[in-house]
Write a protein that holds these residues in place. Structure first.
Motif, PDB file in Angstrom:
ATOM      1  N   VAL A  95     129.456 -16.713 -75.114  1.00  0.00           N
ATOM      2  CA  VAL A  95     128.292 -17.185 -74.353  1.00  0.00           C
ATOM      3  C   VAL A  95     128.557 -17.096 -72.851  1.00  0.00           C
ATOM      4  N   VAL A  96     129.773 -17.480 -72.444  1.00  0.00           N
ATOM      5  CA  VAL A  96     130.114 -17.438 -71.013  1.00  0.00           C
ATOM      6  C   VAL A  96     130.134 -15.999 -70.511  1.00  0.00           C
ATOM      7  N   LYS A  97     130.729 -15.109 -71.289  1.00  0.00           N
ATOM      8  CA  LYS A  97     130.874 -13.715 -70.846  1.00  0.00           C
ATOM      9  C   LYS A  97     129.544 -12.979 -70.799  1.00  0.00           C
ATOM     10  N   THR A  98     128.640 -13.276 -71.751  1.00  0.00           N
ATOM     11  CA  THR A  98     127.364 -12.535 -71.826  1.00  0.00           C
ATOM     12  C   THR A  98     126.225 -13.250 -71.107  1.00  0.00           C
ATOM     13  N   GLY A  99     126.355 -14.563 -70.970  1.00  0.00           N
ATOM     14  CA  GLY A  99     125.266 -15.329 -70.382  1.00  0.00           C
ATOM     15  C   GLY A  99     124.081 -15.482 -71.304  1.00  0.00           C
ATOM     16  N   GLN A 100     124.276 -15.214 -72.602  1.00  0.00           N
ATOM     17  CA  GLN A 100     123.202 -15.271 -73.597  1.00  0.00           C
ATOM     18  C   GLN A 100     123.445 -16.411 -74.579  1.00  0.00           C
ATOM     19  N   THR A 101     122.352 -16.982 -75.071  1.00  0.00           N
ATOM     20  CA  THR A 101     122.447 -18.020 -76.099  1.00  0.00           C
ATOM     21  C   THR A 101     122.923 -17.411 -77.407  1.00  0.00           C
ATOM     22  N   VAL A 102     123.793 -18.112 -78.109  1.00  0.00           N
ATOM     23  CA  VAL A 102     124.267 -17.679 -79.425  1.00  0.00           C
ATOM     24  C   VAL A 102     123.899 -18.762 -80.435  1.00  0.00           C
ATOM     25  N   TYR A 103     123.120 -18.345 -81.445  1.00  0.00           N
ATOM     26  CA  TYR A 103     122.725 -19.257 -82.523  1.00  0.00           C
ATOM     27  C   TYR A 103     123.323 -18.737 -83.819  1.00  0.00           C
ATOM     28  N   ILE A 104     124.237 -19.489 -84.376  1.00  0.00           N
ATOM     29  CA  ILE A 104     124.873 -19.121 -85.642  1.00  0.00           C
ATOM     30  C   ILE A 104     124.263 -20.006 -86.736  1.00  0.00           C
ATOM     31  N   ARG A 105     123.463 -19.365 -87.604  1.00  0.00           N
ATOM     32  CA  ARG A 105     122.806 -20.150 -88.661  1.00  0.00           C
ATOM     33  C   ARG A 105     123.732 -20.378 -89.834  1.00  0.00           C
ATOM     34  N   ASP A 106     124.648 -19.421 -90.063  1.00  0.00           N
ATOM     35  CA  ASP A 106     125.564 -19.556 -91.201  1.00  0.00           C
ATOM     36  C   ASP A 106     126.892 -18.887 -90.829  1.00  0.00           C
ATOM     37  N   TYR A 107     127.939 -19.669 -90.686  1.00  0.00           N
ATOM     38  CA  TYR A 107     129.239 -19.146 -90.275  1.00  0.00           C
ATOM     39  C   TYR A 107     129.823 -18.174 -91.301  1.00  0.00           C
ATOM     40  N   SER A 108     129.415 -18.337 -92.573  1.00  0.00           N
ATOM     41  CA  SER A 108     130.024 -17.505 -93.622  1.00  0.00           C
ATOM     42  C   SER A 108     129.466 -16.096 -93.642  1.00  0.00           C
ATOM     43  N   THR A 109     128.281 -15.866 -93.020  1.00  0.00           N
ATOM     44  CA  THR A 109     127.667 -14.537 -93.107  1.00  0.00           C
ATOM     45  C   THR A 109     127.459 -13.856 -91.759  1.00  0.00           C
ATOM     46  N   ASP A 110     127.548 -14.601 -90.645  1.00  0.00           N
ATOM     47  CA  ASP A 110     127.269 -14.025 -89.322  1.00  0.00           C
ATOM     48  C   ASP A 110     128.447 -13.163 -88.878  1.00  0.00           C
ATOM     49  N   SER A 111     128.173 -11.903 -88.485  1.00  0.00           N
ATOM     50  CA  SER A 111     129.226 -10.953 -88.108  1.00  0.00           C
ATOM     51  C   SER A 111     129.874 -11.283 -86.761  1.00  0.00           C
ATOM     52  N   ARG A 112     129.232 -12.115 -85.968  1.00  0.00           N
ATOM     53  CA  ARG A 112     129.783 -12.454 -84.660  1.00  0.00           C
ATOM     54  C   ARG A 112     130.889 -13.505 -84.748  1.00  0.00           C
ATOM     55  N   VAL A 113     131.006 -14.131 -85.900  1.00  0.00           N
ATOM     56  CA  VAL A 113     132.007 -15.197 -86.087  1.00  0.00           C
ATOM     57  C   VAL A 113     133.393 -14.578 -86.149  1.00  0.00           C
ATOM     58  N   THR A 114     134.307 -15.094 -85.339  1.00  0.00           N
ATOM     59  CA  THR A 114     135.682 -14.583 -85.270  1.00  0.00           C
ATOM     60  C   THR A 114     136.621 -15.452 -86.085  1.00  0.00           C
ATOM     61  N   TYR A 115     137.879 -14.986 -86.138  1.00  0.00           N
ATOM     62  CA  TYR A 115     138.899 -15.762 -86.845  1.00  0.00           C
ATOM     63  C   TYR A 115     139.033 -17.154 -86.238  1.00  0.00           C
ATOM     64  N   LEU A 116     139.019 -17.232 -84.875  1.00  0.00           N
ATOM     65  CA  LEU A 116     139.159 -18.529 -84.211  1.00  0.00           C
ATOM     66  C   LEU A 116     137.972 -19.427 -84.527  1.00  0.00           C
ATOM     67  N   ASP A 117     136.756 -18.848 -84.595  1.00  0.00           N
ATOM     68  CA  ASP A 117     135.572 -19.642 -84.945  1.00  0.00           C
ATOM     69  C   ASP A 117     135.722 -20.256 -86.332  1.00  0.00           C
ATOM     70  N   ARG A 118     136.179 -19.435 -87.300  1.00  0.00           N
ATOM     71  CA  ARG A 118     136.321 -19.931 -88.670  1.00  0.00           C
ATOM     72  C   ARG A 118     137.370 -21.047 -88.744  1.00  0.00           C
ATOM     73  N   LYS A 119     138.432 -20.868 -87.973  1.00  0.00           N
ATOM     74  CA  LYS A 119     139.505 -21.864 -87.974  1.00  0.00           C
ATOM     75  C   LYS A 119     138.994 -23.193 -87.422  1.00  0.00           C
TER      76      LYS A 119
END
Length: 546
Positions: A95-119
């Motif tokens: 969000v900081v790097k792009t300046g865009q809002t990020v809405y994750i509706r489901d962590y298990s299926t969203d491709s933008r979710v990283t290893y650190l996010d899952r942890k």
């Protein structure tokens, strides 16, 4: 539960924005602002957990500043482990790097979710989240991140838009609060510089009223800030400072001029004064600043060092002269005595012989004084009571005082510790001082002896001070710098060595002597002994003594 973007929701959004904007109408801290933003986000948009992050000053870290709804352990981790914007790949840094809002509706299926996010999500039991940037003039200063704990987070485009509007307004409020805090800090820094300055600082408005009087100015000039602020500087300060300030406002500035301030009781303070004008950006005169450095002690130390150098040179000269005189004087004394015994002299001749012998004795006394001055005996140091030495000296002078109608008043402090000194030598100093006092009061008077530990300044706290004053004829100020010089005397029968020898003895004891006097009113000698023992000390002066 879904958040519906109806008119009621818009009304609540506007109310919330107005509420946090109202914080700008009064001085509040950044922490207070961030707390209000997080709490309003949770309250208005119905989130269970909300966190606000700000980009660090060096733009390397994304730091959690406040959050609600998390466990104490989760909060501790968030505060102690900021995201690194270069190394960490996660929703927050995206969000900081792009300046865009990020809405994750489901962590298990969203491709933008990283290893650190899952942890992180696993530890926080997080299924969905929204993170909106705090945008400010084409840069991102932080983010607001929110979720509903372990529950789903279903948002409409209007919901996201409302949160973004709120975040944009929050960014402005955060930046304005930061600017306000920066101004306050800069003002406080400037005030601290003025308040803690070792120099006297006075600030006046263009109408000559005093605006700032720092603690050093209050101390040196004897002012109380509460009673002088807003008063006219020339009336409060008098001359010469009042005139110097008036001249500064008129454009006649002072640069490093020395002025003498006379205090009640006769004490004097020497100041090095400089002035400057305060101007607005368009050049209008707003006021003036006077900065003064206290040179009193520096001048006193310089004079003391010059006196020591002068006495050292005179001491060497005195030793040479004394040796040259002593041997022929012994021969003259022997021959006169021999002549008086062998010759049959008439009465007139006998008086001449007696006067010659008296003259020889006087010269012998002078030679002895010169030798005592040039090579005083090393002090035999012992820890003793200075009060006993004073009392013994007064006892030696009792009969002379009674004969001349002189009263002695002794005010000896009760908490005076024993100090290291040579009793015989210091008693000699006291007797010399008392003798001078007696000679200054041919019609009688009062000698006052006072002792005191410490004083008004930190420097004086290391000394035991003896104040010896008389009500005699006084000493002209032009003689102050000369009275400790060898052979300087105003008495017809004086040798001018008594005070010189006293000064030499005190110097060997790490003590020093000061003088205060007014012609026709009397003289005070102040002798300061180091409490901790014999050391080399520079002179100090109690500014509150006249």
């Amino acid at each position: 539960m879904e958040y519906q973007g109806d008119l009621h929701a818009k009304d609540r959004l506007l109310t919330s924005i107005h509420k946090i904007s109202h914080l700008l109408t009064r001085p509040v801290s950044l922490d207070t602002v961030l707390t209000a933003i997080v709490e309003e986000t949770a309250h208005v948009f119905g989130y269970d957990r909300v966190a606000i992050y700000l980009v660090s000053k060096d733009k390397r870290l994304l730091e959690c500043k406040y959050e609600i709804g998390f466990t104490p352990e989760e909060m501790e981790i968030a505060f102690q482990r900021p995201f690194n914007l270069e190394r960490h790949e996660c929703i927050e840094t995206l969000v900081v790097k792009t300046g865009q809002t990020v809405y994750i509706r489901d962590y298990s299926t969203d491709s933008r979710v990283t290893y650190l996010d899952r942890k992180v999500s696993a530890k926080q039991n997080r299924f969905a989240t929204i993170a909106v940037p705090l945008n400010l003039r084409e840069s991102v200063i932080g983010i607001i991140e929110a979720d509903r704990g372990g529950y789903p987070l279903v948002l409409t485009e209007e919901d996201i838009q409302h949160l973004s509007i709120f975040a944009n307004q929050a960014s402005i409020i955060i930046e304005n609060t930061r600017l306000y805090e920066q101004l306050v800090n800069e003002r406080n820094f400037a005030e601290n510089v003025v308040q803690s300055s070792p120099n006297c600082i006075l600030v006046v408005n263009c109408d000559e009223t005093l605006r700032t009087v720092n603690p050093m100015a209050q101390s040196i000039l004897g002012l109380k800030q509460d009673s002088v602020i807003g008063q006219k500087a020339p009336q409060v300060l008098g001359d010469p400072l009042g005139k110097i300030i008036s001249d500064a406002l008129a454009g006649r500035l002072t640069d490093g001029n020395e002025v003498v301030i006379k205090h009640k009781g006769g004490a004097r303070t020497i100041l090095e004064v400089s002035t400057s004008q305060l101007r607005s950006q368009d050049g209008a005169v707003l006021g003036a600043v006077l900065i003064a450095m206290d040179l009193t002690e520096a001048k006193k130390t310089d004079e003391w060092m010059r006196r020591v150098d002068r006495l050292s040179s005179l001491g060497q000269l005195s030793a040479g002269v004394a040796h040259e005189i002593r041997n022929p004087l012994a021969s003259i004394n022997f021959n006169i005595q021999l002549l008086s015994k062998r010759a049959r002299l008439d009465e007139k001749s006998q008086r001449i012989i007696e006067n010659s012998l008296a003259g020889v004795e006087r010269i012998k006394g002078l030679v002895k004084g010169m030798l005592d001055f040039s090579r005083p005996a090393p002090p035999q140091l012992k820890k003793e009571s200075i009060h006993r030495a004073l009392e013994d000296a007064v006892a030696l002078m009792d009969s002379q005082f009674a004969k001349h109608g002189i009263k002695v008043v002794m005010n000896l402090a009760g908490d005076v510790p024993d100090i290291v000194f040579d009793n015989r030598q210091i008693q000699q100093v006291f007797v010399n001082m008392l003798l001078n006092a007696m000679q200054a009061m041919p019609e009688g008077g009062t000698v006052t002896i006072e002792t005191r530990v410490g004083g008004e300044t930190k420097e004086l706290s290391r000394y035991l001070s003896v104040y010896l004053s008389d009500t005699g004829i006084g000493i002209p100020r032009e003689n102050f710098s000369k009275i400790f010089d060898p052979f300087f005397t105003t008495k017809p029968e004086g040798t001018g060595l008594g005070l010189s020898i006293a000064h030499k003895i005190l110097e060997q004891h790490g003590a020093h002597i000061e003088i205060r006097s007014r012609v026709g009113q009397g003289t005070m000698f102040i002798i300061r002994f180091p409490i901790e023992g014999v050391e080399k000390h520079v002179p100090v002066q109690d500014p509150h003594r006249g």
